[in-house]
Design a protein around this motif. Structure first.
Motif, PDB file in Angstrom:
ATOM      1  N   PRO A  47       0.834  -1.203   0.000  1.00 56.94           N
ATOM      2  CA  PRO A  47       0.000   0.000   0.000  1.00 56.94           C
ATOM      3  C   PRO A  47       0.877   1.265   0.000  1.00 56.94           C
ATOM      4  CG  PRO A  47       0.147  -0.908   2.216  1.00 56.94           C
ATOM      5  CD  PRO A  47       0.950  -1.824   1.329  1.00 56.94           C
ATOM      6  N   LYS A  48       0.262   2.410  -0.043  1.00 62.92           N
ATOM      7  CA  LYS A  48       0.996   3.667   0.039  1.00 62.92           C
ATOM      8  C   LYS A  48       1.631   3.778   1.428  1.00 62.92           C
ATOM      9  CE  LYS A  48       0.478   8.674  -0.297  1.00 62.92           C
ATOM     10  NZ  LYS A  48      -0.464   9.813  -0.396  1.00 62.92           N
ATOM     11  N   LEU A  49       2.913   4.118   1.455  1.00 58.30           N
ATOM     12  CA  LEU A  49       3.631   4.205   2.730  1.00 58.30           C
ATOM     13  C   LEU A  49       3.903   5.656   3.101  1.00 58.30           C
ATOM     14  CD1 LEU A  49       6.305   1.346   2.316  1.00 58.30           C
ATOM     15  CD2 LEU A  49       3.986   1.207   3.259  1.00 58.30           C
ATOM     16  N   THR A  50       3.785   5.945   4.377  1.00 62.00           N
ATOM     17  CA  THR A  50       4.124   7.264   4.908  1.00 62.00           C
ATOM     18  C   THR A  50       5.462   7.145   5.635  1.00 62.00           C
ATOM     19  OG1 THR A  50       1.777   7.774   5.229  1.00 62.00           O
ATOM     20  CG2 THR A  50       3.378   9.135   6.418  1.00 62.00           C
ATOM     21  N   ILE A  51       6.432   7.940   5.217  1.00 60.73           N
ATOM     22  CA  ILE A  51       7.770   7.872   5.812  1.00 60.73           C
ATOM     23  C   ILE A  51       7.713   8.372   7.250  1.00 60.73           C
ATOM     24  CG2 ILE A  51      10.181   8.609   5.593  1.00 60.73           C
ATOM     25  CD1 ILE A  51       9.148   6.877   3.289  1.00 60.73           C
ATOM     26  N   ARG A  60      10.451   1.048   6.130  1.00 62.42           N
ATOM     27  CA  ARG A  60      10.280   1.860   4.918  1.00 62.42           C
ATOM     28  C   ARG A  60       9.146   2.868   5.055  1.00 62.42           C
ATOM     29  NH1 ARG A  60      12.952  -0.408   0.399  1.00 62.42           N
ATOM     30  NH2 ARG A  60      12.296   1.505  -0.637  1.00 62.42           N
ATOM     31  N   GLY A  61       8.353   2.712   6.104  1.00 66.84           N
ATOM     32  CA  GLY A  61       7.251   3.628   6.347  1.00 66.84           C
ATOM     33  C   GLY A  61       6.148   2.931   7.112  1.00 66.84           C
ATOM     34  N   VAL A  62       5.039   3.619   7.288  1.00 63.14           N
ATOM     35  CA  VAL A  62       3.872   3.011   7.935  1.00 63.14           C
ATOM     36  C   VAL A  62       2.714   3.033   6.943  1.00 63.14           C
ATOM     37  CG1 VAL A  62       4.563   3.604  10.288  1.00 63.14           C
ATOM     38  CG2 VAL A  62       3.142   5.197   8.986  1.00 63.14           C
ATOM     39  N   ALA A  63       1.816   2.079   7.100  1.00 64.31           N
ATOM     40  CA  ALA A  63       0.654   1.992   6.210  1.00 64.31           C
ATOM     41  C   ALA A  63      -0.612   1.951   7.044  1.00 64.31           C
ATOM     42  CB  ALA A  63       0.750   0.744   5.335  1.00 64.31           C
ATOM     43  N   SER A  64      -1.663   2.552   6.524  1.00 62.28           N
ATOM     44  CA  SER A  64      -2.966   2.482   7.181  1.00 62.28           C
ATOM     45  C   SER A  64      -3.717   1.281   6.606  1.00 62.28           C
ATOM     46  CB  SER A  64      -3.741   3.775   6.931  1.00 62.28           C
ATOM     47  OG  SER A  64      -4.998   3.703   7.556  1.00 62.28           O
ATOM     48  N   ILE A  65      -3.894   0.262   7.443  1.00 67.26           N
ATOM     49  CA  ILE A  65      -4.528  -0.974   6.986  1.00 67.26           C
ATOM     50  C   ILE A  65      -5.640  -1.366   7.956  1.00 67.26           C
ATOM     51  CG2 ILE A  65      -4.160  -3.435   6.507  1.00 67.26           C
ATOM     52  CD1 ILE A  65      -1.246  -2.689   5.784  1.00 67.26           C
ATOM     53  N   ARG A  66      -6.834  -1.468   7.450  1.00 64.25           N
ATOM     54  CA  ARG A  66      -8.007  -1.865   8.248  1.00 64.25           C
ATOM     55  C   ARG A  66      -8.124  -1.059   9.550  1.00 64.25           C
ATOM     56  NH1 ARG A  66      -9.270  -5.295   4.743  1.00 64.25           N
ATOM     57  NH2 ARG A  66      -7.967  -6.981   3.993  1.00 64.25           N
ATOM     58  N   GLY A  67      -7.938   0.241   9.413  1.00 62.77           N
ATOM     59  CA  GLY A  67      -8.135   1.126  10.559  1.00 62.77           C
ATOM     60  C   GLY A  67      -6.958   1.234  11.501  1.00 62.77           C
ATOM     61  N   THR A  69      -2.522   1.614  12.046  1.00 61.30           N
ATOM     62  CA  THR A  69      -1.278   2.081  11.445  1.00 61.30           C
ATOM     63  C   THR A  69      -0.194   1.043  11.725  1.00 61.30           C
ATOM     64  OG1 THR A  69      -1.922   4.379  11.789  1.00 61.30           O
ATOM     65  CG2 THR A  69       0.407   3.958  11.377  1.00 61.30           C
ATOM     66  N   ILE A  70       0.369   0.477  10.654  1.00 59.30           N
ATOM     67  CA  ILE A  70       1.275  -0.659  10.792  1.00 59.30           C
ATOM     68  C   ILE A  70       2.636  -0.322  10.196  1.00 59.30           C
ATOM     69  CG2 ILE A  70       1.657  -3.075  10.107  1.00 59.30           C
ATOM     70  CD1 ILE A  70      -1.383  -3.388   9.982  1.00 59.30           C
ATOM     71  N   PRO A  71       3.737  -0.548  10.948  1.00 57.00           N
ATOM     72  CA  PRO A  71       5.061  -0.321  10.371  1.00 57.00           C
ATOM     73  C   PRO A  71       5.375  -1.390   9.317  1.00 57.00           C
ATOM     74  CG  PRO A  71       5.254  -1.294  12.570  1.00 57.00           C
ATOM     75  CD  PRO A  71       3.791  -1.007  12.348  1.00 57.00           C
ATOM     76  N   ILE A  72       6.022  -0.979   8.236  1.00 53.07           N
ATOM     77  CA  ILE A  72       6.378  -1.894   7.139  1.00 53.07           C
ATOM     78  C   ILE A  72       7.900  -2.017   7.083  1.00 53.07           C
ATOM     79  CG2 ILE A  72       6.145  -2.413   4.693  1.00 53.07           C
ATOM     80  CD1 ILE A  72       3.461  -2.315   6.221  1.00 53.07           C
ATOM     81  N   GLN A 102       3.026  -6.127  12.398  1.00 51.55           N
ATOM     82  CA  GLN A 102       3.895  -5.397  11.490  1.00 51.55           C
ATOM     83  C   GLN A 102       3.821  -6.042  10.107  1.00 51.55           C
ATOM     84  OE1 GLN A 102       5.813  -6.536  14.619  1.00 51.55           O
ATOM     85  NE2 GLN A 102       5.068  -8.423  13.705  1.00 51.55           N
ATOM     86  N   GLY A 103       4.251  -5.295   9.097  1.00 54.96           N
ATOM     87  CA  GLY A 103       4.270  -5.831   7.744  1.00 54.96           C
ATOM     88  C   GLY A 103       5.695  -6.032   7.276  1.00 54.96           C
ATOM     89  N   PHE A 104       5.931  -7.094   6.498  1.00 58.20           N
ATOM     90  CA  PHE A 104       7.244  -7.356   5.921  1.00 58.20           C
ATOM     91  C   PHE A 104       7.154  -7.174   4.410  1.00 58.20           C
ATOM     92  CE2 PHE A 104       7.610 -10.178   9.780  1.00 58.20           C
ATOM     93  CZ  PHE A 104       8.450  -9.303  10.465  1.00 58.20           C
ATOM     94  N   LEU A 105       7.969  -6.262   3.913  1.00 58.06           N
ATOM     95  CA  LEU A 105       8.002  -5.969   2.491  1.00 58.06           C
ATOM     96  C   LEU A 105       8.810  -7.036   1.758  1.00 58.06           C
ATOM     97  CD1 LEU A 105       7.230  -3.706   0.408  1.00 58.06           C
ATOM     98  CD2 LEU A 105       9.512  -2.753   0.852  1.00 58.06           C
ATOM     99  N   VAL A 106       8.229  -7.675   0.746  1.00 57.01           N
ATOM    100  CA  VAL A 106       8.899  -8.719  -0.034  1.00 57.01           C
ATOM    101  C   VAL A 106       8.624  -8.471  -1.526  1.00 57.01           C
ATOM    102  CG1 VAL A 106       8.642 -10.366   1.854  1.00 57.01           C
ATOM    103  CG2 VAL A 106       6.949 -10.352   0.024  1.00 57.01           C
ATOM    104  N   ARG A 107       9.464  -9.073  -2.387  1.00 56.36           N
ATOM    105  CA  ARG A 107       9.270  -8.876  -3.832  1.00 56.36           C
ATOM    106  C   ARG A 107       8.063  -9.645  -4.344  1.00 56.36           C
ATOM    107  NH1 ARG A 107       9.838  -5.306  -6.013  1.00 56.36           N
ATOM    108  NH2 ARG A 107      12.104  -5.035  -5.999  1.00 56.36           N
ATOM    109  N   SER A 108       7.975 -10.929  -3.971  1.00 54.29           N
ATOM    110  CA  SER A 108       6.861 -11.749  -4.462  1.00 54.29           C
ATOM    111  C   SER A 108       6.502 -12.812  -3.448  1.00 54.29           C
ATOM    112  CB  SER A 108       7.236 -12.414  -5.794  1.00 54.29           C
ATOM    113  OG  SER A 108       8.327 -13.305  -5.618  1.00 54.29           O
ATOM    114  N   VAL A 109       5.268 -13.256  -3.481  1.00 53.79           N
ATOM    115  CA  VAL A 109       4.789 -14.321  -2.610  1.00 53.79           C
ATOM    116  C   VAL A 109       4.424 -15.499  -3.504  1.00 53.79           C
ATOM    117  CG1 VAL A 109       3.049 -14.988  -0.921  1.00 53.79           C
ATOM    118  CG2 VAL A 109       3.970 -12.675  -0.891  1.00 53.79           C
TER     119      VAL A 109
END
Length: 310
Positions: A47-51, A60-67, A69-72, A102-109
């Motif tokens: 999703p769109k990340l806020t630094i 890399r930022g935080v994302a607003s997911i299902r209400g 705020t989660i660090p990515i 928290q979220g983990f950024l990966v290239r592909s699943v």
């Protein structure tokens, strides 16, 4: 990927049979990585990340997911590699560890594979990146590396290991000196955290890396005519471990008459009410989410007091 985790709630029957399911993913490159499905809440396009100013470069930022705020976190960067580019084409694996999301950024699943814990092995000694690995396995003749997420989280957002004043009293500390606790955990970071906490209480610590080692250790004590419940105040075991998981270890201990009186606390980063039912099913005495120094110290203090009164 929308439906890849649809049946996660139906997968709980795997636990207690020394089985797990791994969600396979890639960072930049061909190397396959795996994460236990029970840690995964969902998988989505990045999703769109806020630094966040002053945060670790790995975040890399935080994302607003299902209400919420989660660090990515960028897993490539966390393991010493260049960070991922083209975030819009990347994926985020939303996970829950130690009661934090928290979220983990990966290239592909890739896909989910059903495995046996006996097929999951400690990383080979001297492996180039074993500093960040907790285990390895093979899928379709390809090496799959399982990252020590607890180590990464400890480096990005260190957890306080200080025990609050009043949790341990002087009398209990003096009594604890004669006690020994067996710790079982495949994460070097978790072993150190738990060891330091218990040493603050005053007890002696024996630390082992997985359930198979622990069971062999306990059985060898019994083979020598020794009584583990007399020599050990308790066993504190992780649940997710290569070779043999904590649920299976507990069930094996309870099935051996020579070992079954040993007090067992399952200490895990797996979250959820479901774990409470499994604890009861396999016969553990207690369950505690990682890593809360006050709660862990309190459990050990309680055992010290019980051993004196008993």
């Amino acid at each position: 990927m929308a439906g890849v985790l649809d049946s996660v709630n139906q997968r709980t029957q795997l636990v207690g049979q020394n089985r797990l399911e791994l969600l396979l993913f890639r960072l930049d490159g061909k190397q396959l990585y795996g994460i236990n499905v029970f840690k995964v809440k969902e998988v989505l396009q990045c999703p769109k990340l806020t630094i966040m100013p002053k945060s670790s470069p790995v975040v890399r930022g935080v994302a607003s997911i299902r209400g919420g705020t989660i660090p990515i976190l960028d897993l490539a960067m966390a393991t010493g590699n260049p960070g991922l580019n083209d975030l819009k084409d990347s994926f985020v694996i939303i996970t829950e560890y130690n009661t934090k999301v928290q979220g983990f950024l990966v290239r592909s699943v890739e896909r989910i594979v059903n495995m046996h814990w006996e097929e999951i092995h400690p990383p080979p000694k001297g492996a180039g990146r074993d500093h960040f690995l907790t285990a390895v396995t093979r899928v379709d003749n390809q090496l799959v590396e399982i990252i020590d997420v607890e180590k990464i989280l400890a480096e990005v957002a260190p957890t306080s290991e200080v025990i609050s004043e009043g949790v341990i009293d002087v009398e209990t500390q003096q009594r604890a000196v004669t006690k020994r606790v067996l710790i079982v955990d495949d994460s070097s970071v978790a072993r150190k955290q738990v060891s330091r906490c218990l040493e603050s209480v005053g007890v002696e610590v024996t630390a082992l890396n997985d359930g198979r080692q622990a069971l062999d250790y306990l059985k060898s004590m019994a083979d020598e005519g020794r009584h583990p419940e007399d020599e050990l105040l308790m066993m504190i075991s992780d649940i997710e471990m290569p070779e043999m998981d904590g649920y299976t270890l507990t069930a094996e201990v309870r099935a051996d008459q020579r070992l079954q009186k040993l007090h067992i606390l399952l200490h895990t980063s797996l979250s959820g009410v479901f774990n409470q039912a499994m604890v009861k099913k396999v016969g553990a005495d207690d369950f505690l989410a990682k890593f809360r120094p006050d709660d862990l110290a309190s459990r050990v203090v309680e055992r010290v007091k019980q051993s004196v009164n008993g």
